[in-house]
Design an enzyme around this catalytic site. Structure first.
Site, PDB file in Angstrom:
ATOM      1  N   LYS A 176      40.015  35.214  53.866  1.00  0.00           N
ATOM      2  CA  LYS A 176      38.887  34.841  52.993  1.00  0.00           C
ATOM      3  C   LYS A 176      38.315  33.524  53.516  1.00  0.00           C
ATOM      4  O   LYS A 176      38.699  32.439  53.077  1.00  0.00           O
ATOM      5  CB  LYS A 176      39.388  34.727  51.547  1.00  0.00           C
ATOM      6  CG  LYS A 176      38.286  34.825  50.508  1.00  0.00           C
ATOM      7  CD  LYS A 176      38.859  35.064  49.138  1.00  0.00           C
ATOM      8  CE  LYS A 176      37.822  34.871  48.045  1.00  0.00           C
ATOM      9  NZ  LYS A 176      36.679  35.769  48.104  1.00  0.00           N
TER      10      LYS A 176
HETATM   11  N1  PMP Z   1      36.208  41.814  48.933  1.00  0.00           N
HETATM   12  C1  PMP Z   1      35.547  40.664  49.113  1.00  0.00           C
HETATM   13  C2  PMP Z   1      34.684  40.514  50.303  1.00  0.00           C
HETATM   14  C3  PMP Z   1      35.674  39.637  48.172  1.00  0.00           C
HETATM   15  O1  PMP Z   1      35.007  38.489  48.339  1.00  0.00           O
HETATM   16  C4  PMP Z   1      36.503  39.820  47.042  1.00  0.00           C
HETATM   17  C5  PMP Z   1      36.628  38.724  46.024  1.00  0.00           C
HETATM   18  N2  PMP Z   1      37.648  37.822  46.369  1.00  0.00           N
HETATM   19  C6  PMP Z   1      37.180  41.034  46.904  1.00  0.00           C
HETATM   20  C7  PMP Z   1      37.007  42.018  47.874  1.00  0.00           C
HETATM   21  C8  PMP Z   1      38.088  41.281  45.745  1.00  0.00           C
HETATM   22  O2  PMP Z   1      39.247  40.518  45.855  1.00  0.00           O
HETATM   23  P1  PMP Z   1      40.033  40.020  44.560  1.00  0.00           P
HETATM   24  O3  PMP Z   1      40.296  41.243  43.752  1.00  0.00           O
HETATM   25  O4  PMP Z   1      41.266  39.411  45.083  1.00  0.00           O
HETATM   26  O5  PMP Z   1      39.154  39.071  43.864  1.00  0.00           O
END
Ligand code: PMP
Length: 306
Positions: free
Chosen positions: A158
């Site tokens: 991320k």
């Molecule tokens: N994909 C992307 C590109 C994201 O930015 C997010 C948000 N963090 C998610 C998927 C979903 O991840 P999470 O469920 O951990 O928030």
């Protein structure tokens, strides 16, 4: 500074609590030029008497993993980051649904890409936050942009800079009258939304793209898979083609910000009857109970703040 509703008293920065208006960096901060930061998006839910952070450790472990992939010094270990998040929430005396944004980035220094030995900055923002999407269900388009690939930018990390890809897709969708985009991966398989993972339902079975389809492996995705299996649904992680989207019985997004959001249409084709479907409804309601602490079985996912 004018209050706009999202500001709080303090930001946690490099081990200290700083007044919101003093939480600044220099314009020669490396991350501002090159996107060299990693971050998390976490939610805390207020249930009327307690503020619960949802799956805090899992989010912070992903932050450490993102840092590791890029060779960034994480500055603090898991416990250190956990302490920082709780300190920020407590200092701001938040008693409302809150979005938590830990951010670790390459700081001030000379121009150039060699970041050996460069100082990292760490911060935690806590922001009162309710809904990510204004509507209870969303109309989406398949983006003309492709999701970043492990051959260029590791999608499982991320990283700040990676989100230029998400912004391109999101703004293409918004500018064309949609609420959100679905990105295909580099080989044309369905990947995910601009900031959410994707699920479809077909004949009672739930499908979601695998980690190898360029997704960020969502904590909410993992949660939804567990909840769905516990309720008795079959969940299959496998490649999904674009055309399968159009003839799905149901589709929904999962994400910390998006929670469980029904997808009502894709490329103007209604999904099912164009309303929230029964599987999505079951999982959405279950998720909303779990995060507020109303399901004792999943209490280990919650960190009480007070
Ligand atoms: N994909 C992307 C590109 C994201 O930015 C997010 C948000 N963090 C998610 C998927 C979903 O991840 P999470 O469920 O951990 O928030």
């Amino acid at each position: 500074m004018m209050k706009r509703g999202f500001e709080t008293k303090y930001v946690w920065m490099n081990g200290r609590l700083i007044r919101w208006s003093d939480a600044k960096v220099h314009v020669l901060t490396h991350a501002l030029h090159y996107g060299t930061g990693v971050f998390e998006g976490i939610r805390a839910y207020w249930n009327g008497s307690q503020l619960y952070v949802f799956r805090l450790k899992e989010h912070l472990q992903r932050l450490l993993n993102s840092a590791k992939i890029y060779g960034f010094d994480a500055k603090y270990n898991l416990e250190g980051w956990e302490k920082a998040v709780l300190e920020a929430l407590r200092a701001n005396e938040l008693k409302c649904n809150t979005y938590i944004r830990p951010l670790l980035f390459v700081g001030y220094g000379p121009i150039g890409l060699n970041i050996t030995g460069r100082g990292m900055e760490a911060l935690v923002l806590t922001i009162p936050f309710e809904k990510y999407f204004e509507k209870p269900g969303v109309d989406v388009m398949v983006s003309t942009w492709r999701r970043i690939s492990d051959m260029t930018n590791p999608p499982g990390a991320k990283v700040c800079g990676h989100y230029t890809n998400s912004v391109l897709a999101k703004m293409e969708a918004i500018n064309n009258g949609y609420d959100e985009a679905i990105l295909l991966d580099i080989s044309g398989k369905v990947s995910e939304g601009s900031g959410e993972n994707l699920f479809i339902v077909k004949e009672g079975v739930i499908y979601t793209p695998p980690v190898s389809a360029g997704i960020l492996e969502g904590i909410t995705r993992r949660t939804v898979i567990t909840l769905a299996r516990d309720v008795g649904y079959e969940v299959v992680e496998r490649d999904i083609s674009r055309t399968e989207l159009y003839i799905a019985d149901e589709a929904f997004f999962s994400g910390t910000a998006a929670e469980v959001t029904p997808i009502l249409s894709i490329d103007r084709k209604p999904i099912g009857d164009g309303k929230i479907g029964p599987v999505t409804k079951t999982l959405k309601e279950k998720y909303e109970k779990v995060v507020k602490g109303d399901e004792p079985k999943y209490k280990e996912w919650l960190t009480p703040v007070y």
